[in-house]
Design an enzyme around this catalytic site. Sequence first.
Site, PDB file in Angstrom:
ATOM      1  N   GLY A  69       0.197  -5.998   2.261  1.00  0.00           N
ATOM      2  CA  GLY A  69       0.170  -4.572   2.585  1.00  0.00           C
ATOM      3  C   GLY A  69      -1.181  -4.116   3.111  1.00  0.00           C
ATOM      4  O   GLY A  69      -1.259  -3.318   4.057  1.00  0.00           O
ATOM      5  N   THR A  70      -2.247  -4.623   2.518  1.00  0.00           N
ATOM      6  CA  THR A  70      -3.592  -4.193   2.929  1.00  0.00           C
ATOM      7  C   THR A  70      -3.837  -4.544   4.394  1.00  0.00           C
ATOM      8  O   THR A  70      -4.303  -3.706   5.176  1.00  0.00           O
ATOM      9  CB  THR A  70      -4.660  -4.844   2.020  1.00  0.00           C
ATOM     10  OG1 THR A  70      -4.415  -4.411   0.677  1.00  0.00           O
ATOM     11  CG2 THR A  70      -6.064  -4.467   2.439  1.00  0.00           C
ATOM     12  N   ASN A 148       2.118   5.405  -4.369  1.00  0.00           N
ATOM     13  CA  ASN A 148       2.049   4.359  -5.384  1.00  0.00           C
ATOM     14  C   ASN A 148       1.679   4.862  -6.769  1.00  0.00           C
ATOM     15  O   ASN A 148       1.908   4.184  -7.753  1.00  0.00           O
ATOM     16  CB  ASN A 148       1.065   3.255  -4.958  1.00  0.00           C
ATOM     17  CG  ASN A 148      -0.261   3.808  -4.527  1.00  0.00           C
ATOM     18  OD1 ASN A 148      -0.326   4.628  -3.615  1.00  0.00           O
ATOM     19  ND2 ASN A 148      -1.326   3.380  -5.161  1.00  0.00           N
ATOM     20  N   SER A 196       4.853  -5.389   1.678  1.00  0.00           N
ATOM     21  CA  SER A 196       4.152  -6.447   0.953  1.00  0.00           C
ATOM     22  C   SER A 196       5.122  -7.138   0.009  1.00  0.00           C
ATOM     23  O   SER A 196       5.785  -6.478  -0.804  1.00  0.00           O
ATOM     24  CB  SER A 196       3.009  -5.804   0.157  1.00  0.00           C
ATOM     25  OG  SER A 196       2.409  -6.765  -0.667  1.00  0.00           O
ATOM     26  N   ALA A 197       5.202  -8.485   0.100  1.00  0.00           N
ATOM     27  CA  ALA A 197       6.234  -9.225  -0.640  1.00  0.00           C
ATOM     28  C   ALA A 197       6.108  -9.103  -2.157  1.00  0.00           C
ATOM     29  O   ALA A 197       7.113  -9.038  -2.855  1.00  0.00           O
ATOM     30  CB  ALA A 197       6.189 -10.696  -0.227  1.00  0.00           C
ATOM     31  N   HIS A 198       4.862  -9.063  -2.681  1.00  0.00           N
ATOM     32  CA  HIS A 198       4.751  -9.114  -4.147  1.00  0.00           C
ATOM     33  C   HIS A 198       5.213  -7.819  -4.815  1.00  0.00           C
ATOM     34  O   HIS A 198       5.336  -7.751  -6.034  1.00  0.00           O
ATOM     35  CB  HIS A 198       3.326  -9.487  -4.580  1.00  0.00           C
ATOM     36  CG  HIS A 198       2.288  -8.410  -4.457  1.00  0.00           C
ATOM     37  ND1 HIS A 198       1.881  -7.659  -5.539  1.00  0.00           N
ATOM     38  CD2 HIS A 198       1.578  -7.965  -3.396  1.00  0.00           C
ATOM     39  CE1 HIS A 198       0.939  -6.802  -5.142  1.00  0.00           C
ATOM     40  NE2 HIS A 198       0.737  -6.969  -3.852  1.00  0.00           N
ATOM     41  N   THR A 234      -2.599 -19.867  11.111  1.00  0.00           N
ATOM     42  CA  THR A 234      -1.457 -20.733  10.788  1.00  0.00           C
ATOM     43  C   THR A 234      -0.550 -20.045   9.775  1.00  0.00           C
ATOM     44  O   THR A 234      -1.023 -19.531   8.758  1.00  0.00           O
ATOM     45  CB  THR A 234      -1.977 -22.077  10.232  1.00  0.00           C
ATOM     46  OG1 THR A 234      -2.809 -22.660  11.236  1.00  0.00           O
ATOM     47  CG2 THR A 234      -0.842 -23.020   9.888  1.00  0.00           C
ATOM     48  N   CYS A 321     -11.410   3.913 -13.748  1.00  0.00           N
ATOM     49  CA  CYS A 321     -12.653   4.243 -14.459  1.00  0.00           C
ATOM     50  C   CYS A 321     -13.538   3.023 -14.564  1.00  0.00           C
ATOM     51  O   CYS A 321     -13.091   1.900 -14.418  1.00  0.00           O
ATOM     52  CB  CYS A 321     -12.347   4.783 -15.847  1.00  0.00           C
ATOM     53  SG  CYS A 321     -12.010   3.525 -17.053  1.00  0.00           S
TER      54      CYS A 321
HETATM   55  N1  PLP Z   1      -0.130   0.320   0.048  1.00  0.00           N
HETATM   56  C1  PLP Z   1       0.392   0.715  -1.125  1.00  0.00           C
HETATM   57  C2  PLP Z   1       1.120   2.009  -1.196  1.00  0.00           C
HETATM   58  C3  PLP Z   1       0.243  -0.071  -2.275  1.00  0.00           C
HETATM   59  O1  PLP Z   1       0.752   0.337  -3.429  1.00  0.00           O
HETATM   60  C4  PLP Z   1      -0.470  -1.296  -2.161  1.00  0.00           C
HETATM   61  C5  PLP Z   1      -0.702  -2.128  -3.349  1.00  0.00           C
HETATM   62  O2  PLP Z   1      -0.861  -1.644  -4.452  1.00  0.00           O
HETATM   63  C6  PLP Z   1      -0.973  -1.675  -0.899  1.00  0.00           C
HETATM   64  C7  PLP Z   1      -0.784  -0.846   0.168  1.00  0.00           C
HETATM   65  C8  PLP Z   1      -1.700  -2.972  -0.717  1.00  0.00           C
HETATM   66  O3  PLP Z   1      -0.785  -4.044  -0.695  1.00  0.00           O
HETATM   67  P1  PLP Z   1      -1.256  -5.560  -0.999  1.00  0.00           P
HETATM   68  O4  PLP Z   1      -1.434  -5.655  -2.473  1.00  0.00           O
HETATM   69  O5  PLP Z   1      -0.115  -6.395  -0.509  1.00  0.00           O
HETATM   70  O6  PLP Z   1      -2.474  -5.789  -0.216  1.00  0.00           O
END
Ligand code: PLP
Length: 371
Positions: A69-70, A148, A196-198, A234, A321
């Site tokens: 996701g990042t 989130n 994001s898969a996890h 890759t 925190c």
């Molecule tokens: N965006 C949101 C809304 C998320 O909740 C998260 C992870 O907590 C991310 C992006 C980042 O995803 P990743 O952990 O796959 O880098």
Amino acid sequence: MIYADNAATTQLNKTAFEAMTPWLIDEYGNASQPYSFSRKSKKALIEARAIIAECINAQPEEIIFTSGGTESDNWAIKGSAFADSNKRATITSAFEHHAVLHSCAVIERLGYPVTYLMPAVTGIITPESLSNKICDSTRLVSIMLANNEIGTIQPIKELCEVAHSYGALFHTDAVQAVGHIKIDVRELGVDMLSASAHKFNGPKGVGFLYIRKGTEIAPYIDGGAQENSRRAGTENVASIVGMAVALKENCDCLDDHLTSIYMLEHQLLSMLSDAHISYIRNGGDKTLPGLISLSFAGADGEAILHRMDLAGICISTGSACNSESTEISHVLKAIGLDEKHAKGTIRISLGKNNTADDVDAIVATLIKILK
Ligand code: PLP
């Protein structure tokens, strides 16, 4: 151990694990090589791409694999800014994930203007608030599909229509939503979508960015010609296969999971009310199934987390925190939650593996701590 922090990460589906193993040991060929040993890896990528595309109603060539996701968020924000365009401005919201906010801070430092929309107290970015700020120089609007921390689901289709009426692209960070609610990229109308898969019972360190055909975006990771020369590196075949299997399994079982998660959610909130515990549920009516952000006036969210941990229960807080200071989360600040409630905020995120017994234990422990 009772795991109730599924918004942080989820347990890998067994089927995904089993689908991954051949690609780690026996079938280790580099998918870019032309010999027959590598052909199977290449075919696995093609199949995984098709499965993922079908789950969100996209075309296979619109799915680009990333490291999660990042990276997908970084790419959407920076890649849009760096694409060759006269339009330079970005609009996002003040309560996005830091993967979006920090990417926006980078492009701002490079001279690209960024506007941050404030959500209403219900945690919603209204199409009107976007209409008030958008202009002809807006290149990209990026609003998350589901938050989130508080789980609020945004009116993406309507926001997208506003963006498109000004010729702007629309990206949504759907990391918390994919595999948990039905996602149809055509119906939403988005140009880009991060996943994001996890977060949907797949492996960690892999994800994808949906990029609608014809969307102009500069590459973010430069190097080889993988992913149609759009994202170098890759391919992580095992993880990509695991991601596809996990997503398909979650999407196939979505209705059943939703019914059981809504029942658990109802059980949790009723037990708290029956015990006369007063709380605010953050995020209003339209939130992700199982993501429950609760604020208890005058309580200490960090202390609750640690005491729950001692009882073997994993939850999270609404505030980050360190040992010296407790900072209220930018999300709770953005929705205007007062400090007394914000500091007493916890996030319980139930997943498909949670049971009614888990909820009984979570609430019983929580009541004991609060009382
Ligand atoms: N965006 C949101 C809304 C998320 O909740 C998260 C992870 O907590 C991310 C992006 C980042 O995803 P990743 O952990 O796959 O880098």
